[in-house]
Design an enzyme around this catalytic site. Structure first.
Site, short mmCIF file in Angstrom:
data_model
loop_
_atom_site.label_atom_id
_atom_site.label_comp_id
_atom_site.label_asym_id
_atom_site.label_seq_id
_atom_site.Cartn_x
_atom_site.Cartn_y
_atom_site.Cartn_z
CG ASP A 1 -7.25 -9.18 -0.88
OD1 ASP A 1 -8.19 -8.53 -1.36
OD2 ASP A 1 -6.05 -8.87 -1.04
CG HIS B 1 -8.01 -5.25 -1.08
ND1 HIS B 1 -8.28 -5.90 -2.26
CD2 HIS B 1 -7.16 -4.24 -1.38
CE1 HIS B 1 -7.61 -5.29 -3.24
NE2 HIS B 1 -6.92 -4.28 -2.74
CD GLU C 1 -5.41 -2.05 -5.34
OE1 GLU C 1 -4.90 -1.90 -6.46
OE2 GLU C 1 -5.68 -3.17 -4.86
C1 TNX Z 1 -2.30 -4.35 -6.25
S1 TNX Z 1 -0.11 -4.07 -4.16
C2 TNX Z 1 -2.71 -4.82 -5.03
C3 TNX Z 1 -3.06 -6.25 -4.86
C4 TNX Z 1 -3.01 -6.98 -6.17
C5 TNX Z 1 -1.77 -6.55 -6.92
C6 TNX Z 1 -1.55 -7.31 -8.20
C7 TNX Z 1 -1.38 -3.75 -3.40
C8 TNX Z 1 -1.17 -3.07 -2.15
N1 TNX Z 1 -2.60 -4.07 -3.89
O1 TNX Z 1 -4.32 -6.35 -4.25
O2 TNX Z 1 -2.98 -8.34 -5.91
O3 TNX Z 1 -1.88 -5.17 -7.23
O4 TNX Z 1 -0.29 -7.04 -8.73
#
Ligand code: TNX
Length: 528
Positions: free
Chosen positions: A191, A262, A325
């Site tokens: 990450d 990420h 994301e």
């Molecule tokens: C979203 S769930 C994210 C994570 C974060 C999380 C915190 C996901 C696929 N991505 O990177 O840690 O929310 O709740």
């Protein structure tokens, strides 16, 4: 008067008997309590009728030493005289794969299991029924159980990037999964805030990407940071050790290598795989970061080489490639990306992400494995063979199931164990949200609105433990337990009555097992 007393005594006896017997979680499909008990002594033999069962017997022996300091003798042989526990595989059992039959009688115990995991699941039920006595023997109440799982994917996830957990701690986590019959551990290894898996071809991933020069402390809105160097990673040898440990407990480890987003930690180590060339630092705060992998030929080679090493370490048929994301800002400003889009006839950056994922999918498929990604991989077109993990609610999962792709449900409302489990005023700082034990218990993985055929593509669910606000392993236990115990029943039990009061009664008894291991479970639910 006398009759009255005898009657009351009988009622009390029956109550204590059911109390003792009825603490199994997840609840078995069928069970019938019987009178009497089997007494385990240091001379009891654990006998396996075949090699597969013998492996489970040896693992169970190790677990009994760990939990009860109780040494069981283990052997492959037929039953002789004296008390015994017998274990055997039987592929002809009329049960779902992973199911088992457990018969506890005064003269002996027999566990028969179907396919991979059956015998082990039976032994985990047995473990939950074991009652150590002061004379160092162990009493197990007589009963017959016939049991099997509802879903094939029963998962728990752990983020070791935002905060890092040692090999021993990861094994303790796996122990908990095993006890409650989970069969999938999703290991979130990369990450923005840290790269946690040694890759021999790219040593800077861990030398540079494994460490950050500070960490956000407290609430996100305070924007406070310490300046303590923080990090760590697992060597390939340690990874193999954990994979083996999990396999002995019939848990498959699904590794996650995040792309294209990420990726800050990886880009801090190798900025040449970004669109701007960097330089970057391993992220110290939480959130979503703009610099993502640039879809150049060099980047694809880099990622394929990484995946080669990952696939050599993890036998899992499913590899998680992230996909969530990934802001498109850099791709929009990048001449290479825009030219690539033109050449490939891609109408948007979302389609470019789809192109990215499809190329990776082709590579992973060519090695005989399947990819799974977070539901953003639906945007711009889903890769042909991909599985989807639906986290932003259920819509992604529904769309993928309708499109005949396998889906693991992990909607943030019900399956995010980084959320608060009770009134924030009385809880340690968490990311937000509110997912109580009862919410988890009442969760139904198959969303409404799917036909029977479509529902079959929902192969299970998983809870995620993101660790931005979880600083140590005791806190992981606090967030995961007992919510994961509730989820185990959702995923395993075919006869879930959705009777939360009954579940809480069994849970109270069941947690006594975890006291023995000093698990730091939450008691918040007791006051709800
Ligand atoms: C979203 S769930 C994210 C994570 C974060 C999380 C915190 C996901 C696929 N991505 O990177 O840690 O929310 O709740």
């Amino acid at each position: 008067m006398m009759r009255h007393l005898i009657f009351s005594l009988l009622v009390l006896l029956t109550l204590t008997m059911t109390a003792q017997e009825n603490r199994l979680i997840p609840a078995p499909a069928e069970w019938s309590p019987e009178t009497g008990s089997f007494n385990l002594t240091p001379t009891t033999f654990l006998l396996a009728r075949d090699m597969q069962a013998f492996q489970d017997a040896v693992t169970f022996r190790d677990i009994c030493i760990d939990w009860f300091d109780f040494p069981l003798k283990t052997a492959i042989k037929e039953i002789g005289s004296g008390p015994y526990i017998e274990v055997a595989y039987d592929s002809t059992l009329d049960l779902p794969d992973g199911g088992y039959i457990l018969v506890i009688a005064p003269e002996g115990i027999k566990v028969t299991g179907k396919a991979d995991g059956g015998v082990f699941h039976g032994l985990m039920s047995l473990l939950q029924l074991m009652e150590p006595k002061p004379d160092r023997t162990i009493s197990i109440p007589c009963q017959t159980i016939s049991d099997g799982p509802r879903f094939v994917w029963r998962g728990m996830h752990l983020d070791v990037c935002r905060h890092f957990f040692s090999v021993d701690e990861v094994k303790q986590y796996i122990d908990l999964l095993a006890l409650y019959k989970f069969n999938s551990f999703h290991w979130h290894l990369t990450d923005d805030q840290g790269w946690r898996i040694e890759i021999k071809q790219y040593p800077k991933l861990t030398e540079v990407g494994g460490w950050r020069n500070g960490t956000m402390v407290g609430r996100y809105s305070d924007q406070q940071y310490d300046s303590i160097r923080y990090g760590g990673y697992y060597t390939q040898e340690e990874i193999r050790e954990v994979v083996d440990y999990a396999a002995k407990r019939h848990i498959n480890i699904v590794p996650e290598i995040e792309m294209p987003g990420h990726a800050t930690a990886a880009l801090a180590a190798y900025p040449e795989f970004s669109c701007t060339g960097g330089p970057f630092e391993v992220a110290q705060g939480w959130g979503v970061f703009p610099d993502i992998f640039c879809p150049t030929e060099e980047t694809f080679t880099f990622l394929e080489n990484i995946l080669d090493e990952v696939m050599a370490l993890f036998p899992s048929s499913v590899i998680h490639i992230g996909g969530d994301e990934a802001p498109k800002d850099r791709w929009k400003e990048c001449a290479h990306c825009q030219a690539l889009m033109q050449r490939e006839g891609l109408a948007s950056e979302e389609e470019l992400q789809s192109y990215f994922v499809q190329r990776i999918e082709k590579y992973v498929n060519s090695k005989g494995r399947t990819i799974i990604g977070w539901d953003e991989i639906l945007e711009g077109g889903l890769a042909p063979n991909a599985m989807v993990m639906s986290w932003r609610g259920t819509e992604g999962g529904i769309a993928a199931a309708k499109d005949k792709h396998q889906v693991v449900m992990s909607p943030n409302n019900d399956c995010y164990f980084d959320h608060y489990q009770g009134d924030p005023a009385n809880e340690p700082l968490a990311i937000g949200g509110m997912t109580t034990l009862e919410d988890v218990y009442n969760y139904e993985p198959v969303p409404p609105g799917l036909s029977k055929e479509e529902s079959a593509f929902i192969i299970g669910a998983q809870a995620n433990v993101w660790t931005e606000y979880i600083l140590n392993f005791e806190h992981v236990e606090y967030m995961a337990v007992p919510r994961m115990i509730a989820l185990s029943e959702v995923l395993w039990s075919t006869n879930r009555k959705s009777n939360f009061d009954d579940f809480k009664l069994r849970l109270a008894r069941n947690l006594q097992l975890l006291d023995r291991q000093h698990v730091n479970y939450s008691r918040t639910w007791q006051t709800q």
